[in-house]
Design an enzyme around this catalytic site. Structure first.
Site, PDB file in Angstrom:
ATOM      1  N   ASP A   7      -6.653  -2.931  10.889  1.00  0.00           N
ATOM      2  CA  ASP A   7      -5.407  -3.694  10.950  1.00  0.00           C
ATOM      3  C   ASP A   7      -5.524  -4.928  11.852  1.00  0.00           C
ATOM      4  OD1 ASP A   7      -4.755  -1.233   9.810  1.00  0.00           O
ATOM      5  OD2 ASP A   7      -2.779  -1.150  10.756  1.00  0.00           O
ATOM      6  N   HIS A  45      -2.512  -7.342  11.807  1.00  0.00           N
ATOM      7  CA  HIS A  45      -1.102  -7.474  12.162  1.00  0.00           C
ATOM      8  C   HIS A  45      -0.707  -8.798  12.816  1.00  0.00           C
ATOM      9  CE1 HIS A  45       0.518  -3.781  10.739  1.00  0.00           C
ATOM     10  NE2 HIS A  45      -0.359  -3.040  11.391  1.00  0.00           N
ATOM     11  N   ASP A 103      -3.128  -4.499   6.141  1.00  0.00           N
ATOM     12  CA  ASP A 103      -2.227  -4.743   7.270  1.00  0.00           C
ATOM     13  C   ASP A 103      -2.605  -6.028   8.012  1.00  0.00           C
ATOM     14  OD1 ASP A 103      -0.802  -2.549   6.501  1.00  0.00           O
ATOM     15  OD2 ASP A 103      -0.827  -1.556   8.454  1.00  0.00           O
ATOM     16  N   ASP A 135       2.752  -8.733   9.750  1.00  0.00           N
ATOM     17  CA  ASP A 135       3.796  -7.997  10.490  1.00  0.00           C
ATOM     18  C   ASP A 135       3.409  -7.751  11.947  1.00  0.00           C
ATOM     19  OD1 ASP A 135       5.698  -7.836   8.539  1.00  0.00           O
ATOM     20  OD2 ASP A 135       5.218  -5.785   7.918  1.00  0.00           O
ATOM     21  N   ARG A 136       4.436  -7.582  12.738  1.00  0.00           N
ATOM     22  CA  ARG A 136       4.328  -7.259  14.155  1.00  0.00           C
ATOM     23  C   ARG A 136       3.876  -8.430  15.044  1.00  0.00           C
ATOM     24  NH1 ARG A 136       5.063  -2.013  15.155  1.00  0.00           N
ATOM     25  NH2 ARG A 136       6.018  -2.965  16.965  1.00  0.00           N
ATOM     26  N   ASN A 169      -0.295  -0.838   3.791  1.00  0.00           N
ATOM     27  CA  ASN A 169       1.103  -0.511   3.490  1.00  0.00           C
ATOM     28  C   ASN A 169       2.059  -1.618   3.950  1.00  0.00           C
ATOM     29  OD1 ASN A 169       0.422   0.321   6.188  1.00  0.00           O
ATOM     30  ND2 ASN A 169       2.403   1.328   6.298  1.00  0.00           N
ATOM     31  N   HIS A 170       1.595  -2.492   4.838  1.00  0.00           N
ATOM     32  CA  HIS A 170       2.470  -3.602   5.239  1.00  0.00           C
ATOM     33  C   HIS A 170       2.456  -4.763   4.243  1.00  0.00           C
ATOM     34  CE1 HIS A 170       4.175  -2.628   9.244  1.00  0.00           C
ATOM     35  NE2 HIS A 170       3.246  -1.695   9.178  1.00  0.00           N
ATOM     36  N   HIS A 188      -6.984   1.877   2.982  1.00  0.00           N
ATOM     37  CA  HIS A 188      -6.169   1.593   4.161  1.00  0.00           C
ATOM     38  C   HIS A 188      -5.683   2.862   4.871  1.00  0.00           C
ATOM     39  CE1 HIS A 188      -3.559  -0.370   6.974  1.00  0.00           C
ATOM     40  NE2 HIS A 188      -2.561   0.414   6.596  1.00  0.00           N
ATOM     41  N   ARG A 206       5.635   9.733   8.928  1.00  0.00           N
ATOM     42  CA  ARG A 206       5.988   8.348   8.593  1.00  0.00           C
ATOM     43  C   ARG A 206       7.006   8.260   7.476  1.00  0.00           C
ATOM     44  NH1 ARG A 206       1.647   4.536  10.360  1.00  0.00           N
ATOM     45  NH2 ARG A 206      -0.224   5.728  10.745  1.00  0.00           N
ATOM     46  N   HIS A 227      -5.034   1.816   9.575  1.00  0.00           N
ATOM     47  CA  HIS A 227      -3.667   2.345   9.526  1.00  0.00           C
ATOM     48  C   HIS A 227      -3.144   2.960  10.821  1.00  0.00           C
ATOM     49  CE1 HIS A 227      -0.105   3.478   7.374  1.00  0.00           C
ATOM     50  NE2 HIS A 227      -0.376   4.746   7.225  1.00  0.00           N
TER      51      HIS A 227
END
Ligand SMILES: C[S@@+](CC[C@H](N)C(=O)[O-])C[C@H]1O[C@@H](n2cnc3c(N)ncnc32)[C@H](O)[C@@H]1O
Lengths: 354, 317
Positions: free
Chosen positions: B57, B59, B85, B88-89, B117-118, B173, B221, B248
């Site tokens: 990831d 991010h 990923d 995001d974040r 998944n993001h 992932h 989750r 992940h």
């Protein structure tokens, strides 16, 4: 307006409040008193600023209060508020029908008195915070019919609406069993005596629960110890709830989360002087034990989240939003603790389920 | 072979991203379009050969991605596989994703991307990428172009060892799905869609290994499953694999091998969310699939030209 260090610390109440606003709007919590408290804050807090800058302050306040929060922040705020609510309920139901007291240190925009006072007529509720915070809360109450009626306060003749009027308004608010008063907690047992507290409605002869929800962590360890020792000495039947972050201990790895937190908060000028002094559950417990408190429980919020929530509630809140941040949740929640301890009649061993 | 104009556009955007210059909306659209064309042709499970450097990831932590490229060498010098990923974040999701796409269109055989998944409309509307695009452009067009690319990113990769067929590495992932026994079954999924809420495609992007259970369990989750030792061993055996490499999950040490070294989690976002204090790692597989982990730490630089909020992490205070 000159922003003093106390103003910076006061502003942390906005963080706590904005988290509760998010929790309510997402359906984690219900709190019918949040709305009037929020409107009051938006109305009165800007009155500390020069008239020509008030609209900027208002805009920034709104931005901060209604800021979107990530799922872990909502979940963490939910468990924080709810676990303290449960302990408070347990204390009150154990003393139902007899006089008892809650003293909320650094209560900020807390809404518990509005919920609890009408329900427990024998309860004396004391809220202490800096004068500027107390004044905003007082007028938020006076400006709202629902909040007034919950506390049994008469409508005020005049409500300040300008910088000058607000500057001279008096901050404190007292009813028979509700006392909102301004005090720097660090002055307790120094310039502020037992008499001063008594004059402001604190009772020393009834079972008392002292709350510190993210408050004592802003004091130097000696100051927070002095505050606790004072109540321990003066109140024969007392109990304390402390919720706060723990920085960890040991080598760099053990302290990493705390170090990063320290650095991040430093950019806002906020410091947490006891983050490492009381940096683990063991250090937290021994802090209370060393003061002479015998019955002490300290749990981290991960444990509380995993053990206090009933299966139904867990199902309900897990449906509210997808939480993709499981490892981060663990890391964050294990760095916050809820300590509750007593030197009096509060039975702290009762199983809690929410 | 990428066309000359593609090369020029990609090269220019790479330079601008590194200098933190806002990429015009039209360029983003063009880049996304080119990427889509390219990704569309890739199969759900890409076959890649060694040596390869596998990254977890990112991010949106652009500066840390640049550090990663500095340490492990820019493409095309090193061949990369990113396990999803990207967004995001962090505060530079867009730049991070654009940089990876530029490298992809510029050197399609030297960098491979698989979906996390993001990389989904729903998740990016909650975890920051949507807000970031809105903040930087004043509208959601750029977010939409990127989401359209997400739908075409492939789902996994298979890395062959020098010895050919047996003992390869499966890259994904999240992890395994109870609905997938053989890797070949993944090839049949119609991946060109928003990540669904359940089913095999969802599981592959959402599941996590769990050391304390044998088989399958519900994931905290809310999507995917937890899978244990036994299921992992069976999957490795059935598919003739030596390793599952996935991302992940935050790992404080940057990587973590479990299940008798049969599965590794690789995490490449140091000091995740500017709050977690972790280090990051990438995994390099040599021609004989020997594993080398490179661990790196975070850098905090200010990227002044891009209007963005300061990295202030949220706490309970
Ligand atoms: C993070 S807020 C928490 C507010 C409330 N207890 C809650 O949890 O929602 C901290 C509060 O403590 C108050 N506080 C901090 N130091 C204080 C001091 N020395 N004297 C009085 N109040 C203080 C601040 O003004 C602020 O309202």
């Amino acid at each position: 307006m000159v922003r003093t260090q106390d103003d910076v610390i006061r502003s942390t109440d906005l963080d706590a409040l904005s988290c509760r606003v998010a929790c309510v709007s997402k359906g984690y919590l219900e709190d019918e008193f949040l709305k009037p408290i929020v409107s009051g804050l938006i109305k009165f807090q800007p009155l500390y600023s020069a008239p020509n800058t008030q609209f900027v302050v208002t805009r920034n306040l709104k931005k901060q209060l209604f800021q979107a929060k990530l799922p872990i922040i909502s979940r963490g705020s939910y468990i924080r508020v709810k676990s303290i609510d449960c302990l408070v309920d347990s204390f009150l139901s154990q003393h139902e029908g007899t006089p008892c007291q809650i003293v909320s240190l650094g209560s900020g925009s807390e809404t518990r008195p509005f919920k609890l006072l009408p329900k427990y007529p024998e309860l004396n509720y004391v809220e202490i915070d800096f004068a500027k915070s107390v004044k905003v809360k007082k007028y938020s109450i006076l400006a709202d019919a629902v909040l007034r009626s919950r506390l049994g306060v008469e409508a005020a003749e005049t409500i300040p609406s300008t910088y000058d009027e607000f500057a001279v308004a008096s901050p404190d608010l007292h009813t028979e069993n509700y006392h909102l008063f301004s005090l720097d907690l660090r002055s307790i047992d120094r310039t502020c005596s037992k008499q001063t507290l008594e004059d402001n409605g604190v009772k020393f002869d009834v079972p008392t629960l002292i709350l510190s929800e993210c408050v004592l962590c802003y004091l130097e360890p000696e100051d927070s110890n002095r505050v606790l020792s004072f109540f321990l000495r003066e109140i024969p039947d007392g109990s304390v709830i402390v919720y706060e972050p723990m920085g960890g201990e040991g080598d760099d790895n053990g302290k990493m989360f705390g170090k990063v937190m320290e650095a991040n908060l430093a950019t806002r000028n906020i410091s947490l002087p006891s983050l490492f002094t009381f940096g683990t559950l063991a250090r937290q417990s021994s802090r209370f034990e060393r003061l002479g408190i015998k019955k002490v429980k300290c749990l981290n919020m991960e444990t509380i989240f995993d053990n206090w929530i009933s299966p139904e509630t867990m199902r309900r809140i897990s449906r509210l939003e997808l939480l993709d941040e499981t490892e981060e949740w663990k890391l964050l929640s294990e760095h916050y603790c809820l300590c509750y301890c007593t030197w009096g009649s509060f039975a702290i061993d009762k199983k809690i389920s929410m | 072979m990428p066309s000359l104009s593609t090369v020029l556009t990609a090269t220019r955007i790479i330079q601008d991203v590194k200098r933190c210059i806002v990429i015009p909306e039209n360029d983003v659209r063009q880049l996304c379009f080119l990427s889509q064309e390219l990704l569309m042709q890739e199969s759900n499970i890409q076959l890649i050969d060694t040596p390869i450097t596998i990254c977890g990831d990112i991010h949106g932590q652009l500066h840390d991605l640049l550090t990663l490229f500095r340490i492990a060498k820019d493409p095309p010098e090193t061949k990369y596989l990113f396990l999803g990923d990207f967004v995001d974040r962090g505060f530079y999701s867009l730049e991070t994703f654009l940089l990876l796409l530029c490298y992809k269109v510029r050197y399609p055989d030297r960098i491979f991307l698989i979906r996390g998944n993001h990389e989904s409309r729903q998740i990016t509307s909650v975890y920051g990428f949507y807000d970031e695009c809105l903040r930087k452009y004043g509208n959601a067009n750029v977010w939409r172009y990127c989401c359209d690319v997400f739908d075409y990113i492939s789902l996994g990769a298979y890395i062959m060892g020098a010895s050919g067929e047996s003992g390869g590495v499966f890259c994904i992932h999240g992890g395994l799905s109870p609905a997938v026994e053989k890797i070949d079954e993944i090839r049949l999924i119609d991946r060109k869609q928003e990540v669904p809420h359940d089913g095999s495609m969802c599981d592959l992007l959402w599941s996590d290994p769990e050391e304390n259970i044998p088989a399958w369990a519900i994931s905290p989750r809310g999507a995917g499953y937890l899978f244990g030792y036994d299921e992992t061993k069976k999957f490795l055996h059935r598919n003739n694999l030596s390793l599952i490499a996935r991302a992940h999950q935050l790992v404080m040490e940057g990587y973590k091998e479990v299940f008798d070294h049969g599965l590794v989690t690789v995490w490449s976002a140091p000091n995740y969310c500017y709050r977690c204090g972790n280090v990051a790692a990438v995994l390099t597989l040599s021609d004989d699939l020997e594993r080398t982990y490179t661990v790196f730490d975070s850098v905090l630089q200010d990227c002044n030209e891009i209007p963005s909020k300061k990295p202030v992490a949220d706490y309970f205070i």
